[in-house]
Write a protein that holds these residues in place. Structure first.
Motif, PDB file in Angstrom:
ATOM      1  N   GLY A  69       0.805  -1.214   0.000  1.00 35.48           N
ATOM      2  CA  GLY A  69       0.000   0.000   0.000  1.00 35.48           C
ATOM      3  C   GLY A  69       0.833   1.256   0.000  1.00 35.48           C
ATOM      4  N   PRO A  70       0.214   2.399  -0.376  1.00 32.20           N
ATOM      5  CA  PRO A  70      -1.171   2.499  -0.833  1.00 32.20           C
ATOM      6  C   PRO A  70      -1.316   1.996  -2.277  1.00 32.20           C
ATOM      7  CG  PRO A  70      -0.132   4.643  -0.948  1.00 32.20           C
ATOM      8  CD  PRO A  70       0.871   3.727  -0.306  1.00 32.20           C
ATOM      9  N   VAL A  71      -2.479   1.417  -2.578  1.00 37.52           N
ATOM     10  CA  VAL A  71      -2.728   0.825  -3.885  1.00 37.52           C
ATOM     11  C   VAL A  71      -3.916   1.504  -4.555  1.00 37.52           C
ATOM     12  CG1 VAL A  71      -1.850  -1.449  -3.222  1.00 37.52           C
ATOM     13  CG2 VAL A  71      -4.288  -0.922  -2.924  1.00 37.52           C
ATOM     14  N   HIS A  72      -3.999   1.290  -5.845  1.00 42.08           N
ATOM     15  CA  HIS A  72      -5.218   1.617  -6.585  1.00 42.08           C
ATOM     16  C   HIS A  72      -6.138   0.406  -6.384  1.00 42.08           C
ATOM     17  CE1 HIS A  72      -3.320   5.101  -8.406  1.00 42.08           C
ATOM     18  NE2 HIS A  72      -2.262   4.343  -8.647  1.00 42.08           N
ATOM     19  N   LEU A  73      -7.195   0.576  -5.625  1.00 38.59           N
ATOM     20  CA  LEU A  73      -8.042  -0.539  -5.214  1.00 38.59           C
ATOM     21  C   LEU A  73      -9.256  -0.644  -6.130  1.00 38.59           C
ATOM     22  CD1 LEU A  73      -8.397  -2.752  -3.058  1.00 38.59           C
ATOM     23  CD2 LEU A  73      -9.648  -1.082  -1.671  1.00 38.59           C
ATOM     24  N   PHE A  74      -9.462  -1.844  -6.693  1.00 37.94           N
ATOM     25  CA  PHE A  74     -10.597  -2.125  -7.569  1.00 37.94           C
ATOM     26  C   PHE A  74     -11.514  -3.130  -6.870  1.00 37.94           C
ATOM     27  CE2 PHE A  74      -7.399  -0.577 -10.380  1.00 37.94           C
ATOM     28  CZ  PHE A  74      -7.998  -0.148 -11.558  1.00 37.94           C
ATOM     29  N   GLY A  75     -12.830  -2.960  -7.005  1.00 37.75           N
ATOM     30  CA  GLY A  75     -13.761  -3.920  -6.441  1.00 37.75           C
ATOM     31  C   GLY A  75     -15.000  -4.054  -7.302  1.00 37.75           C
TER      32      GLY A  75
ATOM     33  N   LEU B 143     -19.724  -7.657  -4.513  1.00 38.61           N
ATOM     34  CA  LEU B 143     -19.315  -7.798  -3.114  1.00 38.61           C
ATOM     35  C   LEU B 143     -17.943  -7.172  -2.902  1.00 38.61           C
ATOM     36  CD1 LEU B 143     -19.274  -9.045  -0.221  1.00 38.61           C
ATOM     37  CD2 LEU B 143     -18.411 -11.150  -1.276  1.00 38.61           C
ATOM     38  N   GLY B 144     -17.037  -7.360  -3.847  1.00 44.29           N
ATOM     39  CA  GLY B 144     -15.718  -6.754  -3.742  1.00 44.29           C
ATOM     40  C   GLY B 144     -15.777  -5.238  -3.698  1.00 44.29           C
ATOM     41  N   GLY B 145     -16.829  -4.651  -4.282  1.00 43.72           N
ATOM     42  CA  GLY B 145     -17.018  -3.215  -4.205  1.00 43.72           C
ATOM     43  C   GLY B 145     -17.385  -2.769  -2.806  1.00 43.72           C
ATOM     44  N   ALA B 146     -18.245  -3.549  -2.134  1.00 42.94           N
ATOM     45  CA  ALA B 146     -18.594  -3.248  -0.741  1.00 42.94           C
ATOM     46  C   ALA B 146     -17.373  -3.407   0.156  1.00 42.94           C
ATOM     47  CB  ALA B 146     -19.723  -4.161  -0.283  1.00 42.94           C
ATOM     48  N   VAL B 147     -16.621  -4.486  -0.067  1.00 41.11           N
ATOM     49  CA  VAL B 147     -15.407  -4.741   0.718  1.00 41.11           C
ATOM     50  C   VAL B 147     -14.405  -3.601   0.519  1.00 41.11           C
ATOM     51  CG1 VAL B 147     -13.396  -6.257   0.926  1.00 41.11           C
ATOM     52  CG2 VAL B 147     -15.692  -7.245   0.732  1.00 41.11           C
ATOM     53  N   SER B 148     -14.205  -3.189  -0.727  1.00 38.68           N
ATOM     54  CA  SER B 148     -13.235  -2.135  -1.024  1.00 38.68           C
ATOM     55  C   SER B 148     -13.674  -0.796  -0.443  1.00 38.68           C
ATOM     56  CB  SER B 148     -13.039  -2.030  -2.535  1.00 38.68           C
ATOM     57  OG  SER B 148     -12.495  -3.236  -3.054  1.00 38.68           O
ATOM     58  N   THR B 149     -14.972  -0.533  -0.443  1.00 41.19           N
ATOM     59  CA  THR B 149     -15.478   0.692   0.172  1.00 41.19           C
ATOM     60  C   THR B 149     -15.128   0.728   1.651  1.00 41.19           C
ATOM     61  OG1 THR B 149     -17.314   0.897  -1.401  1.00 41.19           O
ATOM     62  CG2 THR B 149     -17.568   2.009   0.724  1.00 41.19           C
ATOM     63  N   ARG B 150     -15.324  -0.400   2.320  1.00 40.15           N
ATOM     64  CA  ARG B 150     -15.006  -0.463   3.749  1.00 40.15           C
ATOM     65  C   ARG B 150     -13.507  -0.296   3.988  1.00 40.15           C
ATOM     66  NH1 ARG B 150     -18.988  -3.782   7.131  1.00 40.15           N
ATOM     67  NH2 ARG B 150     -20.025  -1.808   6.642  1.00 40.15           N
ATOM     68  N   VAL B 151     -12.682  -0.914   3.160  1.00 42.14           N
ATOM     69  CA  VAL B 151     -11.231  -0.768   3.303  1.00 42.14           C
ATOM     70  C   VAL B 151     -10.839   0.697   3.150  1.00 42.14           C
ATOM     71  CG1 VAL B 151      -8.992  -1.332   2.279  1.00 42.14           C
ATOM     72  CG2 VAL B 151     -10.722  -3.122   2.549  1.00 42.14           C
ATOM     73  N   ALA B 152     -11.358   1.351   2.105  1.00 41.45           N
ATOM     74  CA  ALA B 152     -10.993   2.746   1.843  1.00 41.45           C
ATOM     75  C   ALA B 152     -11.458   3.671   2.958  1.00 41.45           C
ATOM     76  CB  ALA B 152     -11.586   3.188   0.508  1.00 41.45           C
ATOM     77  N   ALA B 153     -12.581   3.334   3.612  1.00 43.22           N
ATOM     78  CA  ALA B 153     -13.118   4.181   4.681  1.00 43.22           C
ATOM     79  C   ALA B 153     -12.321   4.046   5.972  1.00 43.22           C
ATOM     80  CB  ALA B 153     -14.584   3.843   4.928  1.00 43.22           C
ATOM     81  N   VAL B 154     -11.943   2.810   6.318  1.00 42.16           N
ATOM     82  CA  VAL B 154     -11.290   2.595   7.614  1.00 42.16           C
ATOM     83  C   VAL B 154      -9.775   2.678   7.539  1.00 42.16           C
ATOM     84  CG1 VAL B 154     -13.226   1.186   8.403  1.00 42.16           C
ATOM     85  CG2 VAL B 154     -11.233   0.061   7.409  1.00 42.16           C
ATOM     86  N   ARG B 155      -9.207   2.479   6.346  1.00 42.25           N
ATOM     87  CA  ARG B 155      -7.751   2.549   6.182  1.00 42.25           C
ATOM     88  C   ARG B 155      -7.401   3.406   4.961  1.00 42.25           C
ATOM     89  NH1 ARG B 155      -4.280  -1.109   8.476  1.00 42.25           N
ATOM     90  NH2 ARG B 155      -2.720   0.256   7.504  1.00 42.25           N
ATOM     91  N   PRO B 156      -7.670   4.703   5.030  1.00 37.25           N
ATOM     92  CA  PRO B 156      -7.372   5.563   3.872  1.00 37.25           C
ATOM     93  C   PRO B 156      -5.899   5.579   3.490  1.00 37.25           C
ATOM     94  CG  PRO B 156      -7.861   6.873   5.832  1.00 37.25           C
ATOM     95  CD  PRO B 156      -8.242   5.460   6.157  1.00 37.25           C
ATOM     96  N   ASP B 157      -5.034   5.217   4.436  1.00 40.16           N
ATOM     97  CA  ASP B 157      -3.605   5.188   4.138  1.00 40.16           C
ATOM     98  C   ASP B 157      -3.234   4.090   3.153  1.00 40.16           C
ATOM     99  OD1 ASP B 157      -4.372   3.520   6.457  1.00 40.16           O
ATOM    100  OD2 ASP B 157      -2.270   2.885   6.409  1.00 40.16           O
TER     101      ASP B 157
ATOM    102  N   ARG C 118      -4.921   4.530  -2.727  1.00 35.31           N
ATOM    103  CA  ARG C 118      -4.518   5.699  -3.526  1.00 35.31           C
ATOM    104  C   ARG C 118      -5.699   6.199  -4.357  1.00 35.31           C
ATOM    105  NH1 ARG C 118       0.703   7.143  -4.583  1.00 35.31           N
ATOM    106  NH2 ARG C 118       1.433   5.068  -3.954  1.00 35.31           N
ATOM    107  N   THR C 119      -6.358   5.284  -5.078  1.00 35.00           N
ATOM    108  CA  THR C 119      -7.619   5.580  -5.775  1.00 35.00           C
ATOM    109  C   THR C 119      -8.530   4.378  -5.577  1.00 35.00           C
ATOM    110  OG1 THR C 119      -7.002   4.594  -7.913  1.00 35.00           O
ATOM    111  CG2 THR C 119      -6.456   6.939  -7.564  1.00 35.00           C
ATOM    112  N   LEU C 120      -9.822   4.585  -5.830  1.00 35.56           N
ATOM    113  CA  LEU C 120     -10.809   3.529  -5.655  1.00 35.56           C
ATOM    114  C   LEU C 120     -11.638   3.424  -6.931  1.00 35.56           C
ATOM    115  CD1 LEU C 120     -12.144   1.540  -3.605  1.00 35.56           C
ATOM    116  CD2 LEU C 120     -13.685   3.419  -2.978  1.00 35.56           C
ATOM    117  N   THR C 121     -11.721   2.214  -7.493  1.00 35.37           N
ATOM    118  CA  THR C 121     -12.548   1.960  -8.674  1.00 35.37           C
ATOM    119  C   THR C 121     -13.562   0.886  -8.323  1.00 35.37           C
ATOM    120  OG1 THR C 121     -10.772   2.570 -10.220  1.00 35.37           O
ATOM    121  CG2 THR C 121     -12.559   1.204 -11.081  1.00 35.37           C
TER     122      THR C 121
END
Length: 344
Positions: free
Chosen positions: A132-138, A141-155, A158-161
């Motif tokens: 990390g930090p990574v460009h996170l794709f979801g 279900l992977g979109g919900a998981v990635s949303t939670r990751v980006a919210a609780v660990r913004p560090d 880098r970007t969210l797709t």
């Protein structure tokens, strides 16, 4: 944004996301490895590239390559990203993982398949690998998981797709209801008994009809690959249990309130975000696109009228182009983009 009516389709599919990647264009050999972590083991698939690039070397004028991590949907696997990853390999060093219990990753030791548990698995991998930090794709279900990751660990992000992210809907589409029923205890076993005479080809055809805006885009080779992977999954002793518990975990996430609510967490995301929605999506409503664009600050919205639930498999070139634009421009506010997916 124009509304698009979803055509009728059979709703008897057991998986809401294809188990493999029909029509994948890998452009090279993918490297697959097993990564042991406390309480779980993840299978990780790296995009084709030079060994130095995959190991995080600095091949481009001494500049460290940016990295991407791809998270599949319910019932899917890391192979769902095999069409998109090589299209972005010149910009990011990509890896896709099999969430616990999916693909070739074994079930987690604690049997927890909640969205929070899946997010912790992603976070554990990123912390342990130092990627990390990574460009996170979801997706889904992977979109919900990635949303939670980006919210609780913004560090770590880098970007969210997010491609058809499984965020709570007050009025889910009727075509999504059979998938939600998999959360009811015993339903998956009943479904398994009722469909025990179905061939892997029949099951795969039902799944693809549910997920693709136009199943005719799937190549024969891609279809056969998906059939082989589905047949392998059905032989796993934990297959139906993982589907039931994972679906229940997603449904439960829809009911959470307060700071754990997925929409509240979407509002907390700081990373520049690209949202991708398909006009023929039978699982995540096309009408949710505007709400998502308002929830994720600084977001860009790509709508594909002809796409279904897995745009990264149906129109990977269009999704790749939109991600490149996100990297290059980083817009300050929500931007609407409507693409003619048929040109891809």
């Amino acid at each position: 944004m124009s509304s698009t009516e979803s055509p009728d389709t059979s709703t008897a599919a057991a998986l809401p996301v294809p188990p493999a990647g029909p029509g994948a264009r890998t452009g090279g050999v993918e490297a697959v490895r097993s990564v042991p972590l406390p309480g779980l083991t993840l299978t990780v698939r790296a995009s084709a590239g030079t060994p130095g690039e995959r190991d995080g070397a600095e091949p481009d004028g001494g500049r460290a390559r940016e990295r991407a991590l791809y998270v599949h949907g319910l019932g899917g696997s890391s192979q769902n990203w095999s069409a998109l990853m090589p299209l972005l390999a010149d910009r990011v060093d990509g890896e896709a993982l099999d969430l616990p219990g999916f693909g070739t990753s074994p079930p987690p030791d604690d049997g927890n398949y909640s969205v929070s548990a899946q997010a912790r698995a992603v976070i554990r991998y990123l912390d342990a690998s130092g990627r990390g930090p990574v460009h996170l794709f979801g997706n889904s279900l992977g979109g919900a998981v990635s949303t939670r990751v980006a919210a609780v660990r913004p560090d770590l992000v880098r970007t969210l797709t997010l491609i058809s992210p499984a965020l709570p809907e007050l009025r889910p589409q009727l075509t999504a209801m059979p998938t939600a029923l998999l959360a009811v205890p015993g339903i998956t076993r009943l479904f398994g008994r009722l469909t025990q005479d179905w061939t892997p080809e029949q099951r795969t055809r039902e799944v693809l009809a549910l997920c693709y805006g136009d199943p005719g885009r799937i190549t024969p080779e891609g279809f056969n690959s998906a059939v082989d992977e589905f047949a392998r999954r059905l032989e796993l002793p934990y297959f139906w249990e993982v589907m039931e518990r994972s679906t229940r975990g997603l449904v439960n996430a829809y009911t959470l309130g307060g700071q754990h609510n997925l929409w509240r967490q979407a509002e907390r995301v700081l990373a520049p975000t690209l949202l991708v929605y398909g006009g023929r999506d039978r699982l995540v409503s096309y009408r949710m696109a505007r709400r998502a664009a308002a929830a994720f600050r600084g977001s860009r919205l790509l709508t594909l009228p002809e796409a279904g639930h897995v745009a990264m498999m149906e129109y990977p070139e269009t999704v790749a182009r939109a991600f490149r634009e996100l990297l290059d421009s980083r817009p300050a506010g929500p931007t609407g983009i409507t693409a003619d997916a048929g040109r891809s």
